[in-house]
Design a protein around this motif. Sequence first.
Motif, PDB file in Angstrom:
ATOM      1  N   SER A 164       1.959  -2.141  -3.281  1.00  0.00           N
ATOM      2  CA  SER A 164       1.491  -3.478  -3.660  1.00  0.00           C
ATOM      3  C   SER A 164       1.308  -3.560  -5.172  1.00  0.00           C
ATOM      4  O   SER A 164       0.978  -2.564  -5.822  1.00  0.00           O
ATOM      5  CB  SER A 164       0.165  -3.788  -2.959  1.00  0.00           C
ATOM      6  OG  SER A 164      -0.834  -2.927  -3.453  1.00  0.00           O
ATOM      7  N   ASP A 165       1.527  -4.757  -5.714  1.00  0.00           N
ATOM      8  CA  ASP A 165       1.354  -4.937  -7.164  1.00  0.00           C
ATOM      9  C   ASP A 165      -0.083  -4.644  -7.561  1.00  0.00           C
ATOM     10  O   ASP A 165      -0.351  -4.120  -8.635  1.00  0.00           O
ATOM     11  CB  ASP A 165       1.678  -6.383  -7.565  1.00  0.00           C
ATOM     12  CG  ASP A 165       3.178  -6.625  -7.541  1.00  0.00           C
ATOM     13  OD1 ASP A 165       3.926  -5.640  -7.396  1.00  0.00           O
ATOM     14  OD2 ASP A 165       3.577  -7.796  -7.646  1.00  0.00           O
ATOM     15  N   VAL A 166      -1.016  -5.009  -6.680  1.00  0.00           N
ATOM     16  CA  VAL A 166      -2.437  -4.836  -7.017  1.00  0.00           C
ATOM     17  C   VAL A 166      -2.731  -3.362  -7.292  1.00  0.00           C
ATOM     18  O   VAL A 166      -3.407  -3.023  -8.269  1.00  0.00           O
ATOM     19  CB  VAL A 166      -3.337  -5.377  -5.877  1.00  0.00           C
ATOM     20  CG1 VAL A 166      -4.800  -5.108  -6.169  1.00  0.00           C
ATOM     21  CG2 VAL A 166      -3.115  -6.865  -5.688  1.00  0.00           C
TER      22      VAL A 166
ATOM     23  N   LEU B   1      -0.336  -7.761   0.006  1.00  0.00           N
ATOM     24  CA  LEU B   1      -1.108  -6.555   0.328  1.00  0.00           C
ATOM     25  C   LEU B   1      -0.527  -5.952   1.607  1.00  0.00           C
ATOM     26  O   LEU B   1      -0.169  -6.674   2.529  1.00  0.00           O
ATOM     27  CB  LEU B   1      -2.593  -6.896   0.505  1.00  0.00           C
ATOM     28  CG  LEU B   1      -3.208  -7.675  -0.670  1.00  0.00           C
ATOM     29  CD1 LEU B   1      -4.614  -8.149  -0.342  1.00  0.00           C
ATOM     30  CD2 LEU B   1      -3.223  -6.812  -1.923  1.00  0.00           C
ATOM     31  N   ASP B   2      -0.466  -4.618   1.649  1.00  0.00           N
ATOM     32  CA  ASP B   2       0.292  -3.972   2.739  1.00  0.00           C
ATOM     33  C   ASP B   2      -0.425  -3.900   4.075  1.00  0.00           C
ATOM     34  O   ASP B   2       0.161  -3.543   5.071  1.00  0.00           O
ATOM     35  CB  ASP B   2       0.651  -2.538   2.327  1.00  0.00           C
ATOM     36  CG  ASP B   2       1.717  -2.524   1.241  1.00  0.00           C
ATOM     37  OD1 ASP B   2       2.168  -3.612   0.845  1.00  0.00           O
ATOM     38  OD2 ASP B   2       2.083  -1.423   0.793  1.00  0.00           O
ATOM     39  N   TYR B   3      -1.736  -4.221   4.107  1.00  0.00           N
ATOM     40  CA  TYR B   3      -2.477  -3.918   5.332  1.00  0.00           C
ATOM     41  C   TYR B   3      -2.294  -4.909   6.481  1.00  0.00           C
ATOM     42  O   TYR B   3      -2.870  -4.748   7.539  1.00  0.00           O
ATOM     43  CB  TYR B   3      -3.966  -3.710   5.042  1.00  0.00           C
ATOM     44  CG  TYR B   3      -4.698  -4.755   4.215  1.00  0.00           C
ATOM     45  CD1 TYR B   3      -4.660  -6.104   4.518  1.00  0.00           C
ATOM     46  CD2 TYR B   3      -5.484  -4.347   3.131  1.00  0.00           C
ATOM     47  CE1 TYR B   3      -5.365  -7.026   3.773  1.00  0.00           C
ATOM     48  CE2 TYR B   3      -6.199  -5.262   2.370  1.00  0.00           C
ATOM     49  CZ  TYR B   3      -6.138  -6.597   2.695  1.00  0.00           C
ATOM     50  OH  TYR B   3      -6.849  -7.512   1.955  1.00  0.00           O
ATOM     51  N   TYR B   4      -1.483  -5.950   6.302  1.00  0.00           N
ATOM     52  CA  TYR B   4      -1.405  -6.975   7.350  1.00  0.00           C
ATOM     53  C   TYR B   4      -0.438  -6.637   8.487  1.00  0.00           C
ATOM     54  O   TYR B   4       0.580  -5.967   8.289  1.00  0.00           O
ATOM     55  CB  TYR B   4      -0.951  -8.304   6.750  1.00  0.00           C
ATOM     56  CG  TYR B   4      -1.942  -8.889   5.766  1.00  0.00           C
ATOM     57  CD1 TYR B   4      -3.187  -9.324   6.189  1.00  0.00           C
ATOM     58  CD2 TYR B   4      -1.626  -9.004   4.420  1.00  0.00           C
ATOM     59  CE1 TYR B   4      -4.091  -9.866   5.291  1.00  0.00           C
ATOM     60  CE2 TYR B   4      -2.526  -9.543   3.511  1.00  0.00           C
ATOM     61  CZ  TYR B   4      -3.763  -9.975   3.965  1.00  0.00           C
ATOM     62  OH  TYR B   4      -4.660 -10.505   3.072  1.00  0.00           O
TER      63      TYR B   4
ATOM     64  N   ARG C  72      -4.405 -10.798   9.643  1.00  0.00           N
ATOM     65  CA  ARG C  72      -4.908  -9.737  10.508  1.00  0.00           C
ATOM     66  C   ARG C  72      -4.580  -8.383   9.877  1.00  0.00           C
ATOM     67  O   ARG C  72      -3.491  -8.206   9.334  1.00  0.00           O
ATOM     68  CB  ARG C  72      -4.210  -9.857  11.865  1.00  0.00           C
ATOM     69  CG  ARG C  72      -5.127  -9.615  12.993  1.00  0.00           C
ATOM     70  CD  ARG C  72      -4.624 -10.009  14.341  1.00  0.00           C
ATOM     71  NE  ARG C  72      -5.606 -10.870  14.962  1.00  0.00           N
ATOM     72  CZ  ARG C  72      -6.799 -10.457  15.398  1.00  0.00           C
ATOM     73  NH1 ARG C  72      -7.164  -9.182  15.281  1.00  0.00           N
ATOM     74  NH2 ARG C  72      -7.638 -11.313  15.929  1.00  0.00           N
ATOM     75  N   TYR C  73      -5.525  -7.465   9.952  1.00  0.00           N
ATOM     76  CA  TYR C  73      -5.277  -6.150   9.333  1.00  0.00           C
ATOM     77  C   TYR C  73      -5.861  -5.039  10.197  1.00  0.00           C
ATOM     78  O   TYR C  73      -6.499  -4.109   9.712  1.00  0.00           O
ATOM     79  CB  TYR C  73      -5.845  -6.111   7.910  1.00  0.00           C
ATOM     80  CG  TYR C  73      -7.312  -6.478   7.798  1.00  0.00           C
ATOM     81  CD1 TYR C  73      -8.300  -5.515   7.876  1.00  0.00           C
ATOM     82  CD2 TYR C  73      -7.702  -7.807   7.652  1.00  0.00           C
ATOM     83  CE1 TYR C  73      -9.643  -5.851   7.797  1.00  0.00           C
ATOM     84  CE2 TYR C  73      -9.033  -8.159   7.571  1.00  0.00           C
ATOM     85  CZ  TYR C  73      -9.998  -7.166   7.643  1.00  0.00           C
ATOM     86  OH  TYR C  73     -11.323  -7.516   7.571  1.00  0.00           O
ATOM     87  N   SER C  74      -5.575  -5.111  11.511  1.00  0.00           N
ATOM     88  CA  SER C  74      -6.206  -4.200  12.464  1.00  0.00           C
ATOM     89  C   SER C  74      -5.945  -2.727  12.137  1.00  0.00           C
ATOM     90  O   SER C  74      -6.796  -1.868  12.347  1.00  0.00           O
ATOM     91  CB  SER C  74      -5.693  -4.510  13.859  1.00  0.00           C
ATOM     92  OG  SER C  74      -5.864  -5.896  14.109  1.00  0.00           O
ATOM     93  N   GLN C  75      -4.748  -2.441  11.605  1.00  0.00           N
ATOM     94  CA  GLN C  75      -4.380  -1.048  11.360  1.00  0.00           C
ATOM     95  C   GLN C  75      -5.262  -0.373  10.314  1.00  0.00           C
ATOM     96  O   GLN C  75      -5.508   0.826  10.344  1.00  0.00           O
ATOM     97  CB  GLN C  75      -2.903  -1.036  10.921  1.00  0.00           C
ATOM     98  CG  GLN C  75      -2.154   0.200  11.312  1.00  0.00           C
ATOM     99  CD  GLN C  75      -2.536   0.708  12.704  1.00  0.00           C
ATOM    100  OE1 GLN C  75      -2.646  -0.070  13.646  1.00  0.00           O
ATOM    101  NE2 GLN C  75      -2.777   1.998  12.810  1.00  0.00           N
ATOM    102  N   LEU C  76      -5.777  -1.197   9.397  1.00  0.00           N
ATOM    103  CA  LEU C  76      -6.583  -0.645   8.302  1.00  0.00           C
ATOM    104  C   LEU C  76      -7.827   0.073   8.830  1.00  0.00           C
ATOM    105  O   LEU C  76      -8.221   1.120   8.318  1.00  0.00           O
ATOM    106  CB  LEU C  76      -6.990  -1.782   7.351  1.00  0.00           C
ATOM    107  CG  LEU C  76      -7.801  -1.388   6.127  1.00  0.00           C
ATOM    108  CD1 LEU C  76      -7.077  -0.367   5.284  1.00  0.00           C
ATOM    109  CD2 LEU C  76      -8.117  -2.623   5.281  1.00  0.00           C
ATOM    110  N   ILE C  77      -8.438  -0.473   9.862  1.00  0.00           N
ATOM    111  CA  ILE C  77      -9.648   0.142  10.426  1.00  0.00           C
ATOM    112  C   ILE C  77      -9.310   1.551  10.909  1.00  0.00           C
ATOM    113  O   ILE C  77     -10.039   2.496  10.665  1.00  0.00           O
ATOM    114  CB  ILE C  77     -10.175  -0.672  11.648  1.00  0.00           C
ATOM    115  CG1 ILE C  77     -10.165  -2.154  11.364  1.00  0.00           C
ATOM    116  CG2 ILE C  77     -11.523  -0.175  12.111  1.00  0.00           C
ATOM    117  CD1 ILE C  77     -11.175  -2.604  10.388  1.00  0.00           C
ATOM    118  N   HIS C  78      -8.160   1.661  11.573  1.00  0.00           N
ATOM    119  CA  HIS C  78      -7.771   2.975  12.105  1.00  0.00           C
ATOM    120  C   HIS C  78      -7.444   3.930  10.972  1.00  0.00           C
ATOM    121  O   HIS C  78      -7.768   5.108  11.030  1.00  0.00           O
ATOM    122  CB  HIS C  78      -6.583   2.822  13.052  1.00  0.00           C
ATOM    123  CG  HIS C  78      -6.961   2.088  14.310  1.00  0.00           C
ATOM    124  ND1 HIS C  78      -7.519   2.710  15.396  1.00  0.00           N
ATOM    125  CD2 HIS C  78      -6.913   0.770  14.621  1.00  0.00           C
ATOM    126  CE1 HIS C  78      -7.786   1.808  16.336  1.00  0.00           C
ATOM    127  NE2 HIS C  78      -7.414   0.618  15.887  1.00  0.00           N
TER     128      HIS C  78
END
Length: 432
Positions: free
Chosen positions: A62-64, A265-268, A291-297
Amino acid sequence: MSLNKTFALPRGTADILPEESFLWEEIESKARRICQSYGFREIRTPLYEDVNLFKRSLGQTSDVVNKQLLELASHKDDEGYALRPEGTASIVRSYLENSFDKKEALSKFFYMGPMFRGERPQRGRLRQFHQIGAEAIGPGSLSAFLDAEIISLAMFLLESFGVKKAKLKINSLGSKEDKERISLWLREVFAADKALLCPDCQNRFERNVFRVLDCKNETCKGLVSRIVTKLPLSDEGTRYFECVQEALRMAGIDFEIAPHLVRGLDYYSHTVFEITAQGLGSQDAIGAGGRYSQLIHELGGNLKVDFGAIGFALGIERVLLAVQSSLNDPGFIDAYVVILNKGEAFLKEAFKVSDYLRKAGFKVDLSYLERPVKSQFSQASKLNARFALIIGEDELASGKISVKNMKTSEQELVDRGAVLDYLKKIASLRSQ
Ligand code: HAM
């Protein structure tokens, strides 16, 4: 006197001066009330975190992370920190660190505050900017209704701030497995034209091919719209997206499906959305989320059940750019104390009266510099005072105060002890 240039405001930051801070206060208090009415509670996390939290969460491509993280110069004990570029990563960190996953099935947080990105500043794009955001996290978040609730909250906030004609664009990236499959599919369909992509996209092609879809380069845009009309979601991914759309229609929210919307952002995964507004120029995204469910995991390691999460953030500076012209200063003070005569006795009386009224909840101001009466009245007008409380020889001698309505110029002599009740009566009339 002017400031020595060495100490000038850093590029890409801004002072929020009193002329404007009332707007911020209004937006923030509306946001608090509305977020609470949707069942969200405020959370405040630090302005800086371990740099790896952001690198891991937002994605190396991500650029950020790549270009904009503002890392703190390292000292012995605090190596590896960065100013937060957004709120989601910190909130997931806090959610897990404070074991919310063990306390409740669904945690709903809202936040507001400054974020930091080392971007090239321009209108609507700052290095220190402010967001209002909301995040819903937990096993209880796995419902398409919650996607619609989050979007409804974002749209309702903008409407209540006075943003007109906000446009919602939505898309779905599908489940984690869908994303992996679609990523291979995108590489396949772009393979023959890879050489035509811009240098950034050549790089993205290898590292995160989804980002090719929202490239701003004209050649890339042309290729993308020719090759990709719809992302090939699985049946489950399609069903979920349809449920989100149905719930949005039930909430009376207009939207446009944007098949190339992927977000930076990559988490979606699954639902992603962006809200644009008029009057913002090239930086027209006023808010975004997904939605960014994977980030929690990823941050949580071995969680036993399936977790979900969805949220959004609105940029306050962009909200202000969109509404500035339609907002008026609601008026600053209730009363200005005007002192007619010179001398300590008058100053003391003015000081006592204003202190008493302030502690009773009124906004009151005055000058201690024995200024001419005319300039005291013009200060009262400048501050938008509703009343002037006039103290002169007659008033002091009789234990009274002249209360002048600044709008109608009507004036009444009120017993000193009754001024509070008098103002209260007027204030209650005002709020009816
Ligand atoms: P984002 O799209 O990076 O998403 O930022 C959200 C909003 O913050 C933008 O739409 C824009 O209004 C504002 N914004 C971003 N960068 C700047 C800047 N440099 N200057 C002024 N305003 C800016 C996020 O930050 C995600 N955390 C949203 C989210 C929450 N996704 C899930 N939960």
